[in-house]
Design an enzyme around this catalytic site. Sequence first.
Site, PDB file in Angstrom:
ATOM      1  N   HIS A 134     -21.810 -25.267 -38.674  1.00 11.17           N
ATOM      2  CA  HIS A 134     -20.667 -25.923 -38.046  1.00 11.17           C
ATOM      3  C   HIS A 134     -19.316 -25.397 -38.502  1.00 11.17           C
ATOM      4  O   HIS A 134     -18.295 -25.777 -37.959  1.00 11.17           O
ATOM      5  CB  HIS A 134     -20.713 -27.441 -38.285  1.00 11.17           C
ATOM      6  CG  HIS A 134     -20.271 -27.837 -39.659  1.00 11.17           C
ATOM      7  ND1 HIS A 134     -21.066 -27.684 -40.761  1.00 11.17           N
ATOM      8  CD2 HIS A 134     -19.091 -28.345 -40.103  1.00 11.17           C
ATOM      9  CE1 HIS A 134     -20.399 -28.095 -41.827  1.00 11.17           C
ATOM     10  NE2 HIS A 134     -19.208 -28.507 -41.464  1.00 11.17           N
TER      11      HIS A 134
HETATM   12  C1  UD1 Z   1     -15.113 -31.742 -40.085  1.00  8.14           C
HETATM   13  C2  UD1 Z   1     -14.433 -31.272 -41.373  1.00  8.14           C
HETATM   14  C3  UD1 Z   1     -15.389 -30.376 -42.159  1.00  8.14           C
HETATM   15  C4  UD1 Z   1     -16.715 -31.081 -42.404  1.00  8.14           C
HETATM   16  C5  UD1 Z   1     -17.277 -31.533 -41.062  1.00  8.14           C
HETATM   17  C6  UD1 Z   1     -18.587 -32.258 -41.233  1.00  8.14           C
HETATM   18  C7  UD1 Z   1     -12.004 -30.926 -41.234  1.00  8.14           C
HETATM   19  C8  UD1 Z   1     -10.944 -29.892 -41.190  1.00  8.14           C
HETATM   20  N1  UD1 Z   1     -13.257 -30.460 -41.069  1.00  8.14           N
HETATM   21  O1  UD1 Z   1     -15.369 -30.607 -39.286  1.00  8.14           O
HETATM   22  O2  UD1 Z   1     -14.809 -30.073 -43.414  1.00  8.14           O
HETATM   23  O3  UD1 Z   1     -17.593 -30.192 -43.032  1.00  8.14           O
HETATM   24  O4  UD1 Z   1     -16.325 -32.403 -40.426  1.00  8.14           O
HETATM   25  O5  UD1 Z   1     -19.166 -32.569 -40.006  1.00  8.14           O
HETATM   26  O6  UD1 Z   1     -11.714 -32.069 -41.410  1.00  8.14           O
HETATM   27  N2  UD1 Z   1     -16.950 -34.103 -32.337  1.00  8.14           N
HETATM   28  C9  UD1 Z   1     -17.722 -34.932 -31.565  1.00  8.14           C
HETATM   29  N3  UD1 Z   1     -18.077 -36.147 -32.098  1.00  8.14           N
HETATM   30  C10 UD1 Z   1     -17.705 -36.564 -33.325  1.00  8.14           C
HETATM   31  C11 UD1 Z   1     -16.910 -35.711 -34.099  1.00  8.14           C
HETATM   32  C12 UD1 Z   1     -16.544 -34.495 -33.595  1.00  8.14           C
HETATM   33  O7  UD1 Z   1     -18.093 -34.594 -30.442  1.00  8.14           O
HETATM   34  O8  UD1 Z   1     -18.075 -37.689 -33.738  1.00  8.14           O
HETATM   35  C13 UD1 Z   1     -16.601 -32.765 -31.809  1.00  8.14           C
HETATM   36  C14 UD1 Z   1     -15.265 -32.725 -31.110  1.00  8.14           C
HETATM   37  O9  UD1 Z   1     -15.367 -31.847 -30.045  1.00  8.14           O
HETATM   38  C15 UD1 Z   1     -14.353 -32.117 -32.151  1.00  8.14           C
HETATM   39  C16 UD1 Z   1     -15.302 -31.188 -32.895  1.00  8.14           C
HETATM   40  O10 UD1 Z   1     -16.555 -31.842 -32.867  1.00  8.14           O
HETATM   41  O11 UD1 Z   1     -13.286 -31.464 -31.584  1.00  8.14           O
HETATM   42  C17 UD1 Z   1     -14.906 -30.922 -34.311  1.00  8.14           C
HETATM   43  O12 UD1 Z   1     -14.689 -32.155 -35.034  1.00  8.14           O
HETATM   44  P1  UD1 Z   1     -13.644 -32.184 -36.259  1.00  8.14           P
HETATM   45  O13 UD1 Z   1     -13.697 -33.500 -36.925  1.00  8.14           O
HETATM   46  O14 UD1 Z   1     -12.312 -31.704 -35.780  1.00  8.14           O
HETATM   47  O15 UD1 Z   1     -14.177 -31.057 -37.210  1.00  8.14           O
HETATM   48  P2  UD1 Z   1     -15.658 -30.758 -37.741  1.00  8.14           P
HETATM   49  O16 UD1 Z   1     -16.059 -29.424 -37.247  1.00  8.14           O
HETATM   50  O17 UD1 Z   1     -16.568 -31.911 -37.464  1.00  8.14           O
END
Ligand code: UD1
Length: 366
Positions: free
Chosen positions: A205
Site C-alpha cells: 500500500h
Molecule cells: C495511511 C497512512 C500510512 C499507513 C496506512 C495504513 C498517511 C500519510 N498514510 O495510508 O502511513 O501505513 O494509512 O493503511 O497518513 N481509502 C478507502 N477507505 C478507507 C481509507 C482509505 O477507500 O477507509 C482509500 C481512499 O481512496 C484514499 C486512499 O485509500 O484516498 C488512501 O487513504 P489515506 O488514508 O490517504 O492513505 P493510506 O494509503 O491508507
Amino acid sequence: MKIIHVAGARPNFMKLAPILRELKKMPEVHSILLHTGQHYDVNMSDVFFDDLNLPWPDINLEVGSGSHAFQTAQVMERFEPVVLSEKPDLVLVVGDVNSTLACSLVAAKLDIPIAHVEAGVRSFDRNMPEEINRIVTDTLSELLFTPSLHASKNLLNQGIPAEKIYFVGNVMVDSLLYALQIARKRSVWKRWGLKPGSYAVLTLHRASNVDDYETLRELLAVIAQISQGQPVVFPVHPRTSHRLMDAGLDALVQSFPGLILCEPLGYLDFISLLSDARVVLTDSGGIQSETTILGVHCLTLRQNTEWPETIEHGTNYLVGTNQERILQALDEIYKNKRGQPERPEGWDGKAASRIVAVLRRHFHLQ
Ligand code: UD1
C-alpha cells in the site's frame, strides 16, 4: 486528568488499545478516544474496535480521504474546537499518519502537551509522507515514547533533550501478544482451502510502490512468478485497489492462478493468516515487527526500513522492488528453517504499562 487519544488510520488502533486498557485501571484519568475518520471503511476501521476490545470513539471528526494538505487541514480545523471545549491536560498521538501530525500541530498551538507513542522511528527517507509526519510530531512533543533504542538515539541525534525521551518498547507487540491465542484459533487459511506453512501473504500500500506505475508493474511481475510455486494471499488495501483499476491492471492481477485476492482483513483474521504463513511479502511498517515476533520470514519490498531491529534481531530482509533480488532472497529463505528470532529489547507485551508508569510520574498521579 483528561487525555484525548487520537486515532485516525488502521495502524493506530492496535497501538492505542493496550494504552487505553492500562489507563482504564486508573479512575483519576478520564480518557477521550477521538477518531479523525481518516480511515472509514468497516474493514479499515470498525472491525478493529471489536477485535481489539477498543471502546467505541467518543468523538469522530469524519474527515475522510483527500490530498495530504486537504486531509491534514480538515483534521486540524475539526480538532481545534474539540481541544478548546474539552481542555485536555494531554493529547496522546500514535504512529506517523496524517492524523498524528494534524492533531499534534493543533495541540502545540493551543499549548497542550503532546505525548507521542512510537517516537523516534526513522526511515531517513523524506520522500515518505510518514517521515515528515514523524519528524514534525517528535519536534512538537513533550513526552516521547520510543519503541527501540535505535529510535531513542535518532531523537538524541535530532537534538531532542534526553529528559523528554522514554524508551518503553513496542506497543504493537502488546496488542499482538494479547490477541495471538484467540487469533490462532481462527485458522483463517481454511477459508481458501490452504494448509498452515504452505502459503505466502502479500500486502502492498506504500505510495512509493503502488502510485508509481513502473514499480507496481515490476512488483506484479514478481508476484506472478511467486504465485506459480505456491498460493499467495493478497488482502488488497483500498489505495492499491484504486491504483490497480486506474492503471488498468486489475484484470491482469485477477488472472494470476495462484494469487488469492481478498478484501482487507480485520486484526484477528490477519494475525491468524500471518502466524501460519511460510513467508510474508510486504511494504508495511507494522508487519515487519509482527513477523519478527511470530518468527515468520518477511521480505520487505522497500529500499529502506524504519525498523532496523527487525533485520538485526528478527526475520526481516530488506529486498527493494527488483525482481531478481526478491526471487533470490526467497530462494535463500526456503533453504532455511522457520526463523528463531531474538525479540528486540522492550518487545515484551509490557510497553503500555511502562507508558502509563511514566504518565503517572510526570503528572503526579497516585
Ligand atoms: C495511511 C497512512 C500510512 C499507513 C496506512 C495504513 C498517511 C500519510 N498514510 O495510508 O502511513 O501505513 O494509512 O493503511 O497518513 N481509502 C478507502 N477507505 C478507507 C481509507 C482509505 O477507500 O477507509 C482509500 C481512499 O481512496 C484514499 C486512499 O485509500 O484516498 C488512501 O487513504 P489515506 O488514508 O490517504 O492513505 P493510506 O494509503 O491508507
